[in-house]
Design a protein around this motif. Structure first.
Motif, mmCIF file in Angstrom:
data_model
loop_
_atom_site.group_PDB
_atom_site.id
_atom_site.type_symbol
_atom_site.label_atom_id
_atom_site.label_comp_id
_atom_site.label_asym_id
_atom_site.label_seq_id
_atom_site.Cartn_x
_atom_site.Cartn_y
_atom_site.Cartn_z
ATOM 1 N N VAL A 19 0.812 -1.244 -0.142
ATOM 2 C CA VAL A 19 0.085 -0.043 0.047
ATOM 3 C C VAL A 19 0.836 1.213 -0.032
ATOM 4 C CG1 VAL A 19 -1.880 1.025 1.206
ATOM 5 C CG2 VAL A 19 -1.756 -1.283 1.336
ATOM 6 N N LEU A 20 2.101 1.343 0.583
ATOM 7 C CA LEU A 20 2.794 2.327 0.962
ATOM 8 C C LEU A 20 4.360 2.195 0.332
ATOM 9 C CD1 LEU A 20 1.892 2.927 4.747
ATOM 10 C CD2 LEU A 20 0.950 3.931 2.884
ATOM 11 N N ASN A 21 4.959 3.173 -0.147
ATOM 12 C CA ASN A 21 6.237 3.199 -0.396
ATOM 13 C C ASN A 21 7.302 3.244 0.800
ATOM 14 O OD1 ASN A 21 6.579 5.946 -0.129
ATOM 15 N ND2 ASN A 21 6.520 6.540 -2.174
ATOM 16 N N GLY A 22 8.574 3.123 0.232
ATOM 17 C CA GLY A 22 9.524 3.505 1.345
ATOM 18 C C GLY A 22 9.558 4.990 2.185
ATOM 19 N N TYR A 23 8.733 5.797 1.872
ATOM 20 C CA TYR A 23 8.319 6.977 2.664
ATOM 21 C C TYR A 23 7.166 7.103 3.377
ATOM 22 C CZ TYR A 23 13.243 8.925 1.185
ATOM 23 O OH TYR A 23 14.556 9.088 1.084
ATOM 24 N N ASN A 24 6.472 5.986 3.531
ATOM 25 C CA ASN A 24 5.226 5.949 4.049
ATOM 26 C C ASN A 24 4.256 6.588 3.152
ATOM 27 O OD1 ASN A 24 7.434 5.846 6.283
ATOM 28 N ND2 ASN A 24 5.532 4.977 7.318
ATOM 29 N N GLN A 25 4.283 6.938 2.044
ATOM 30 C CA GLN A 25 3.243 7.486 1.061
ATOM 31 C C GLN A 25 2.542 6.356 0.482
ATOM 32 O OE1 GLN A 25 6.773 9.502 -0.980
ATOM 33 N NE2 GLN A 25 5.396 11.165 -1.388
ATOM 34 N N VAL A 26 1.285 6.497 0.314
ATOM 35 C CA VAL A 26 0.461 5.791 -0.467
ATOM 36 C C VAL A 26 1.032 5.716 -1.805
ATOM 37 C CG1 VAL A 26 -1.978 5.443 -1.361
ATOM 38 C CG2 VAL A 26 -1.498 6.287 0.993
ATOM 39 N N HIS A 27 1.200 4.635 -2.528
ATOM 40 C CA HIS A 27 1.974 4.511 -3.784
ATOM 41 C C HIS A 27 0.981 5.263 -4.714
ATOM 42 C CE1 HIS A 27 4.872 1.339 -3.149
ATOM 43 N NE2 HIS A 27 4.081 0.546 -2.590
ATOM 44 N N THR A 28 -0.311 5.488 -4.716
ATOM 45 C CA THR A 28 -1.102 5.887 -5.897
ATOM 46 C C THR A 28 -1.817 7.255 -5.344
ATOM 47 O OG1 THR A 28 -2.636 4.127 -4.828
ATOM 48 C CG2 THR A 28 -1.675 3.573 -6.833
ATOM 49 N N CYS A 29 -1.236 7.683 -4.310
ATOM 50 C CA CYS A 29 -1.798 8.865 -3.834
ATOM 51 C C CYS A 29 -0.749 9.577 -3.016
ATOM 52 C CB CYS A 29 -3.233 8.710 -3.149
ATOM 53 S SG CYS A 29 -4.199 10.331 -2.507
ATOM 54 N N LYS A 30 0.023 10.220 -3.561
ATOM 55 C CA LYS A 30 1.324 10.517 -2.676
ATOM 56 C C LYS A 30 1.352 11.557 -1.969
ATOM 57 C CE LYS A 30 3.935 7.678 -5.152
ATOM 58 N NZ LYS A 30 4.975 8.010 -5.970
ATOM 59 N N ASN A 31 0.355 12.444 -1.694
ATOM 60 C CA ASN A 31 0.178 13.518 -0.467
ATOM 61 C C ASN A 31 -0.527 12.785 0.594
ATOM 62 O OD1 ASN A 31 -2.321 13.509 -1.724
ATOM 63 N ND2 ASN A 31 -2.840 15.426 -1.069
ATOM 64 N N VAL A 32 -0.573 11.413 0.735
ATOM 65 C CA VAL A 32 -1.197 10.867 1.846
ATOM 66 C C VAL A 32 -0.151 9.821 2.629
ATOM 67 C CG1 VAL A 32 -2.909 9.130 2.936
ATOM 68 C CG2 VAL A 32 -3.431 10.760 1.074
ATOM 69 N N TYR A 33 0.180 10.035 3.660
ATOM 70 C CA TYR A 33 1.356 9.306 4.379
ATOM 71 C C TYR A 33 0.515 8.544 5.584
ATOM 72 C CZ TYR A 33 5.097 12.051 2.170
ATOM 73 O OH TYR A 33 5.835 12.807 1.469
ATOM 74 N N VAL A 34 1.017 7.269 5.705
ATOM 75 C CA VAL A 34 0.574 6.720 7.073
ATOM 76 C C VAL A 34 1.942 6.206 7.832
ATOM 77 C CG1 VAL A 34 -0.831 4.575 7.699
ATOM 78 C CG2 VAL A 34 -1.381 5.738 5.668
ATOM 79 N N THR A 35 2.037 6.574 9.152
ATOM 80 C CA THR A 35 3.238 6.266 9.766
ATOM 81 C C THR A 35 2.935 5.810 11.289
ATOM 82 O OG1 THR A 35 3.463 8.590 10.808
ATOM 83 C CG2 THR A 35 4.105 8.465 8.669
ATOM 84 N N ASP A 36 1.828 5.268 11.376
ATOM 85 C CA ASP A 36 1.531 4.392 12.558
ATOM 86 C C ASP A 36 1.879 2.812 12.416
ATOM 87 O OD1 ASP A 36 -0.742 3.518 11.211
ATOM 88 O OD2 ASP A 36 -1.960 5.038 12.313
ATOM 89 N N GLY A 37 1.419 2.168 13.208
ATOM 90 C CA GLY A 37 1.740 0.543 12.990
ATOM 91 C C GLY A 37 1.063 -0.134 11.785
ATOM 92 N N ALA A 38 0.201 0.503 11.109
ATOM 93 C CA ALA A 38 -0.294 0.098 9.756
ATOM 94 C C ALA A 38 0.845 -0.018 8.714
ATOM 95 C CB ALA A 38 -1.352 1.107 9.495
ATOM 96 N N PHE A 39 1.752 0.601 8.703
ATOM 97 C CA PHE A 39 3.143 0.712 7.718
ATOM 98 C C PHE A 39 4.080 -0.686 7.833
ATOM 99 C CE2 PHE A 39 5.738 2.913 10.626
ATOM 100 C CZ PHE A 39 6.888 2.374 10.522
ATOM 101 N N MET A 40 3.992 -1.164 8.820
ATOM 102 C CA MET A 40 4.879 -2.308 9.090
ATOM 103 C C MET A 40 4.771 -3.617 8.169
ATOM 104 S SD MET A 40 6.709 -1.010 11.616
ATOM 105 C CE MET A 40 7.349 -2.179 12.756
ATOM 106 N N THR A 41 5.945 -4.020 7.634
ATOM 107 C CA THR A 41 6.052 -5.072 6.653
ATOM 108 C C THR A 41 6.282 -6.369 7.382
ATOM 109 O OG1 THR A 41 6.603 -3.457 5.169
ATOM 110 C CG2 THR A 41 7.043 -5.452 4.485
ATOM 111 N N SER A 42 6.826 -6.350 8.558
ATOM 112 C CA SER A 42 7.191 -7.328 9.331
ATOM 113 C C SER A 42 7.043 -6.744 10.803
ATOM 114 C CB SER A 42 8.318 -8.373 8.990
ATOM 115 O OG SER A 42 9.543 -7.382 9.307
ATOM 116 N N ALA A 43 7.423 -7.742 11.772
ATOM 117 C CA ALA A 43 6.900 -7.121 13.145
ATOM 118 C C ALA A 43 8.273 -7.198 14.152
ATOM 119 C CB ALA A 43 5.749 -8.162 13.617
ATOM 120 N N SER A 44 9.298 -8.103 13.590
ATOM 121 C CA SER A 44 10.402 -8.120 14.628
ATOM 122 C C SER A 44 10.032 -8.639 15.884
ATOM 123 C CB SER A 44 10.955 -6.928 14.981
ATOM 124 O OG SER A 44 12.513 -7.017 15.606
#
Length: 572
Positions: A519-544
């Motif tokens: 859903v997001l790129n490496g800067y937490n931007q929505v791939h297809t809507c670049k002025n929306v950022y998601v920076t809480d736990g939703a962005f995590m790709t794995s959990a450590s």
């Protein structure tokens, strides 16, 4: 924190931040300090540092029922009570009423929520650990889910920035799997904790017990914030810290944002949709329902940060439907709501220790021990039963509840027993990594609406074979270490609960390299809507296997500065 004023006539801002917790506070601070006029929206009530911590200075005897919840209390907070500690009288006001804020469970999911300014930054456990490349590279190396689009070198300077600002106690260990940081002095181990540390090091190569790295000031160094000072060792942190000794957004990042003159804070504002403009291919603003009046508002901005917590931010994206995004904003990959992760816990061992009867400790330190991951690091540490790893938290203390029971002792004997500390005990519980599984997911139920007419969340997620196999090792290793350390009556425990119990829910809008699988790129931007950022736990790709809040803060600071630069360049 002083009073914030809101001008209903102003509709447009440079930035909107949704949520005021760990991530939202950092987004607000960084955006405002970069000169952006920022509207910060919180769905819950206003909370002011110090003024609104009603139980912070109360003692046990000040509470009815010794602070335990009544049956009536529990009818309103049955799910919030699954932790066993969140709904005690001293802290129940921070957690939501389950009847007023319902959710649905195809499989059990423990969703612990706090709806107020500051969010869970007021009640969090404060353990703060860096990820390493072992974590960022894990998905790619073992073929799980998708690869992270970042590596440790990308995040390391932001860890530096965050740690230096919030204050994190710790000991430098030089472990590749747990990078060292910018530390306040370590909170000292007590004598039994030090004994167990020495024995574990003696009997097990590569295993080291240290003090938990926690976001507490433990020196006389001056930290920016609302009168922040060193920890008083009261261990009443969940009630709100009037000293500002531990990091919270209400004592630190939100006041910093306010000082710029660029922040407008509006509590009681339930964001439920991001508005997509098909002409610009960007988001133009958000739709809001006033919590108390139920009036509806639209606020516009050039950039939007979703920091409402993993489940809440993804809920907003799912409800943000348009012709371009019929299944939710940015959901071309069908990954929105999938890959729910947490940490699995409630497994380990405890025992009694004979000795050090002449030793005690002063104060109630707000952390215990931490034993970093030692599994699947290569060579003999590898397991053929599971991938990834786990760490332990725990500690030692003195006390014997039986000493205060009149039927066992009475008169002078009872008084003597109360005044004399009991024997030493030591316990350790594991925190294990949960893998991202596509079918561990949340959906929105439009047939079951809340009182604001919004759909409710349904959870369908569970632990799987890798987690169950890991738990067996977590239990067995804890027993072996305590027995080697000389404890007696060592007893294992394994109470798995369910996903959510670790209160580290994450992964529902993962970042990745490919818009087809994330859903997001490496800067937490929505791939297809670049002025929306998601920076809480939703962005995590794995959990450590470490507590994630420090990582949320580092990524949020990085994303907010990226957004400010992109706005100035005219790229978003």
């Amino acid at each position: 924190m002083s009073k914030f004023y809101y001008n209903e006539e102003q509709e447009s801002y440079d930035a909107i931040v949704v949520g005021t917790g760990i991530s939202g506070g950092w987004a607000a601070k960084e955006l405002c300090e970069n000169g952006l006029k920022t509207l910060v929206l919180e769905r819950g009530r206003m909370v002011k540092h110090r003024e609104d911590y009603p139980t912070a200075n109360l003692d046990t005897w000040d509470f009815p029922n010794n602070g335990q919840p009544t049956r009536e209390d529990l009818t309103k907070q049955e799910k919030q009570n699954r932790t066993g500690y969140t709904t005690k009288t001293a802290s129940k006001h921070w957690f939501v009423n389950d009847l007023k804020h319902p959710y649905n469970e195809t499989k059990r999911f423990d969703w612990m929520r706090g709806y107020h300014v500051g969010g869970r930054s007021i009640m969090w456990g404060r353990h703060s650990y860096r990820w390493s490349d072992l974590d960022f590279e894990a998905n790619k190396k073992d073929g799980t889910a998708v690869d992270w689009p970042v590596r440790y070198k990308d995040i390391s300077p932001w860890y530096d920035k965050v740690e230096s600002y919030i204050g994190v106690t710790g000991e430098k260990l030089g472990l590749p799997q747990l990078p060292d940081g910018q530390f306040e002095p370590m909170m000292e181990l007590n004598c039994v904790e030090q004994h167990v540390r020495d024995k574990v090091s003696e009997h097990f190569d590569g295993r080291v017990i240290t003090a938990g790295r926690v976001a507490h000031i433990n020196s006389d160094k001056k930290f920016e914030g609302d009168g922040r000072t060193r920890c008083q060792y009261r261990n009443r942190c969940i009630r709100g810290c009037p000293f500002g000794a531990y990091f919270s957004s209400v004592s630190s990042t939100l006041p910093a944002a306010e000082r710029t003159g660029n922040m407008t804070l509006r509590p009681d504002s339930i964001v439920h949709e991001v508005i997509y403009d098909p002409d610009t291919k960007k988001a133009s603003g958000v739709k809001v329902i006033d919590r108390e009046t139920k009036e509806e508002y639209v606020f516009k901005a050039k950039v939007i940060f979703l920091c409402a917590s993993a489940i809440a931010s993804t809920s907003i994206l799912m409800q943000s439907k348009s012709d371009r995004f019929p299944n939710g904003l940015g959901n071309d990959s069908d990954q929105l709501g999938r890959n729910i992760m947490d940490h699995h816990l409630g497994v380990g061992a405890s025992g009694k220790f004979d000795g050090f009867e002449d030793k005690y400790y002063k104060g109630r330190k707000p952390n215990g021990i931490y034993l970093p991951r030692f599994r699947n690091l290569g060579g003999s540490s590898n397991s053929d039963k599971f991938i990834r790893g786990y760490g332990y938290q725990g500690g030692a203390g003195r006390g014997n509840w039986e000493d205060t029971i009149a039927e066992i002792s009475h008169g002078k004997e009872l008084k003597d027993a109360i005044l004399k500390p009991g024997g030493w005990t030591f316990g350790m519980g594991g925190f294990g990594e949960v893998l991202p599984y596509e079918d561990n997911r949340m959906t929105m139920d439009y047939d079951k609406l809340d009182e604001w007419g919004l759909p409710t969340v349904t959870f369908d997620a569970e632990f799987k074979e890798n987690e169950w196999n890991m738990r067996e090792d977590m239990k067995n290793q804890a027993v072996e270490m305590l027995e080697k350390a000389g404890l007696r009556d060592v007893k294992p425990f394994d109470n798995p609960g369910a996903l959510g119990l670790g209160i580290h829910e994450m992964g529902t809008a993962r970042m990745g390299r490919d818009p087809k699988t994330s859903v997001l790129n490496g800067y937490n931007q929505v791939h297809t809507c670049k002025n929306v950022y998601v920076t809480d736990g939703a962005f995590m790709t794995s959990a450590s296997c470490v507590n994630p809040s420090l990582t949320y803060m580092a990524f949020t600071a990085r994303a907010a500065n990226h957004a400010a630069q992109e706005l100035k360049k005219g790229n978003i």
